[in-house]
Design an enzyme around this catalytic site. Structure first.
Site, PDB file in Angstrom:
ATOM      1  N   ASP A  29      -6.819  -9.542   1.387  1.00  0.00           N
ATOM      2  CA  ASP A  29      -7.534  -8.363   0.895  1.00  0.00           C
ATOM      3  C   ASP A  29      -8.983  -8.744   0.609  1.00  0.00           C
ATOM      4  O   ASP A  29      -9.271  -9.800   0.046  1.00  0.00           O
ATOM      5  CB  ASP A  29      -6.851  -7.819  -0.373  1.00  0.00           C
ATOM      6  CG  ASP A  29      -7.287  -6.403  -0.684  1.00  0.00           C
ATOM      7  OD1 ASP A  29      -6.450  -5.473  -0.570  1.00  0.00           O
ATOM      8  OD2 ASP A  29      -8.467  -6.193  -1.043  1.00  0.00           O
ATOM      9  N   ILE A  30      -9.907  -7.861   0.972  1.00  0.00           N
ATOM     10  CA  ILE A  30     -11.338  -8.127   0.793  1.00  0.00           C
ATOM     11  C   ILE A  30     -11.732  -8.091  -0.690  1.00  0.00           C
ATOM     12  O   ILE A  30     -12.751  -8.676  -1.071  1.00  0.00           O
ATOM     13  CB  ILE A  30     -12.162  -7.089   1.619  1.00  0.00           C
ATOM     14  CG1 ILE A  30     -13.548  -7.607   1.934  1.00  0.00           C
ATOM     15  CG2 ILE A  30     -12.226  -5.742   0.932  1.00  0.00           C
ATOM     16  CD1 ILE A  30     -14.289  -6.741   2.965  1.00  0.00           C
ATOM     17  N   ASN A  85       0.986   1.604  -2.061  1.00  0.00           N
ATOM     18  CA  ASN A  85       0.347   2.761  -2.684  1.00  0.00           C
ATOM     19  C   ASN A  85       0.442   3.939  -1.721  1.00  0.00           C
ATOM     20  O   ASN A  85       0.204   3.785  -0.516  1.00  0.00           O
ATOM     21  CB  ASN A  85      -1.125   2.452  -2.993  1.00  0.00           C
ATOM     22  CG  ASN A  85      -1.270   1.338  -4.008  1.00  0.00           C
ATOM     23  OD1 ASN A  85      -0.489   1.251  -4.949  1.00  0.00           O
ATOM     24  ND2 ASN A  85      -2.263   0.489  -3.833  1.00  0.00           N
ATOM     25  N   GLY A  91      -2.875   5.965  -5.501  1.00  0.00           N
ATOM     26  CA  GLY A  91      -4.038   5.093  -5.387  1.00  0.00           C
ATOM     27  C   GLY A  91      -4.283   4.564  -3.988  1.00  0.00           C
ATOM     28  O   GLY A  91      -4.966   3.553  -3.811  1.00  0.00           O
ATOM     29  N   GLN A  92      -3.746   5.246  -2.972  1.00  0.00           N
ATOM     30  CA  GLN A  92      -3.957   4.795  -1.592  1.00  0.00           C
ATOM     31  C   GLN A  92      -5.376   5.109  -1.152  1.00  0.00           C
ATOM     32  O   GLN A  92      -5.834   6.247  -1.300  1.00  0.00           O
ATOM     33  CB  GLN A  92      -2.949   5.484  -0.663  1.00  0.00           C
ATOM     34  CG  GLN A  92      -3.039   4.998   0.782  1.00  0.00           C
ATOM     35  CD  GLN A  92      -1.966   5.618   1.674  1.00  0.00           C
ATOM     36  OE1 GLN A  92      -1.216   6.499   1.249  1.00  0.00           O
ATOM     37  NE2 GLN A  92      -1.916   5.167   2.914  1.00  0.00           N
ATOM     38  N   HIS A  98       0.537   0.028   4.465  1.00  0.00           N
ATOM     39  CA  HIS A  98       0.430  -1.432   4.308  1.00  0.00           C
ATOM     40  C   HIS A  98       1.138  -1.843   3.033  1.00  0.00           C
ATOM     41  O   HIS A  98       1.170  -1.092   2.052  1.00  0.00           O
ATOM     42  CB  HIS A  98      -1.034  -1.885   4.272  1.00  0.00           C
ATOM     43  CG  HIS A  98      -1.888  -1.124   3.310  1.00  0.00           C
ATOM     44  ND1 HIS A  98      -2.347   0.150   3.588  1.00  0.00           N
ATOM     45  CD2 HIS A  98      -2.344  -1.425   2.073  1.00  0.00           C
ATOM     46  CE1 HIS A  98      -3.064   0.585   2.572  1.00  0.00           C
ATOM     47  NE2 HIS A  98      -3.073  -0.343   1.621  1.00  0.00           N
ATOM     48  N   HIS A 100       1.049  -4.510  -0.039  1.00  0.00           N
ATOM     49  CA  HIS A 100       0.262  -5.509  -0.756  1.00  0.00           C
ATOM     50  C   HIS A 100       1.209  -6.606  -1.246  1.00  0.00           C
ATOM     51  O   HIS A 100       2.240  -6.307  -1.865  1.00  0.00           O
ATOM     52  CB  HIS A 100      -0.391  -4.907  -2.009  1.00  0.00           C
ATOM     53  CG  HIS A 100      -1.426  -3.863  -1.767  1.00  0.00           C
ATOM     54  ND1 HIS A 100      -2.781  -4.104  -1.898  1.00  0.00           N
ATOM     55  CD2 HIS A 100      -1.310  -2.554  -1.440  1.00  0.00           C
ATOM     56  CE1 HIS A 100      -3.451  -2.991  -1.662  1.00  0.00           C
ATOM     57  NE2 HIS A 100      -2.591  -2.022  -1.383  1.00  0.00           N
TER      58      HIS A 100
END
Ligand code: AMP
Ligand code: ZN
Length: 112
Positions: A29-30, A85, A91-92, A98, A100
């Site tokens: 994740d960035i 999410n 909170g998507q 995907h 997490h």
């Protein structure tokens, strides 16, 4: 192609794979929320788990199995959390399903 994760998977946005196979692609994740924060993304564009049909159920299971494999490879023996999410209240922020994988610190419950 406008979807961020589709562009990453097809390679028009450079990224480094943590894991990949014929069904999915995993990357860091960035904006990591834990020492280990990996996104497991299916190669097929499905907007969210709310858009997944029965034909996608094995794929959704596979994403979770891959999360556990990555957790093993990263030595997360104390545990970890997997999260999907969904939608606005969930909170998507990227509309391509995907999982997490979060680990390397204790998680809190309930999530915010
Ligand atoms: P979500 O909010 O559940 O839809 O998750 C989307 C995640 O994608 C967030 O945790 C973002 O930090 C992450 N993200 C956004 N852009 C990128 C990118 N270019 N590379 C890796 N992760 C990203
Ligand atoms: Zn997509």
């Amino acid at each position: 192609m406008s979807c961020l994760f589709c562009r990453i998977i097809e390679g028009s946005i450079p990224s480094k794979a943590v894991y990949q196979d014929d069904q999915c692609y995993a990357l860091a994740d960035i904006n990591p929320q834990a020492p280990v924060h990996v996104l497991i993304v299916p190669r097929e564009h499905i907007s969210s788990i709310a858009h997944a049909g029965s034909e996608n159920s094995a794929l959704v299971g596979h994403l979770h199995w891959v999360a556990a494999e990555i957790a093993r490879s990263k030595g997360l023996t104390r545990g970890y959390r997997t999260v999907i999410n969904t939608g606005e209240d969930g909170g998507q922020t990227v509309d391509h399903i995907h999982v997490h994988l979060l680990g390397g610190r204790p998680m809190t419950w309930p999530p915010g």
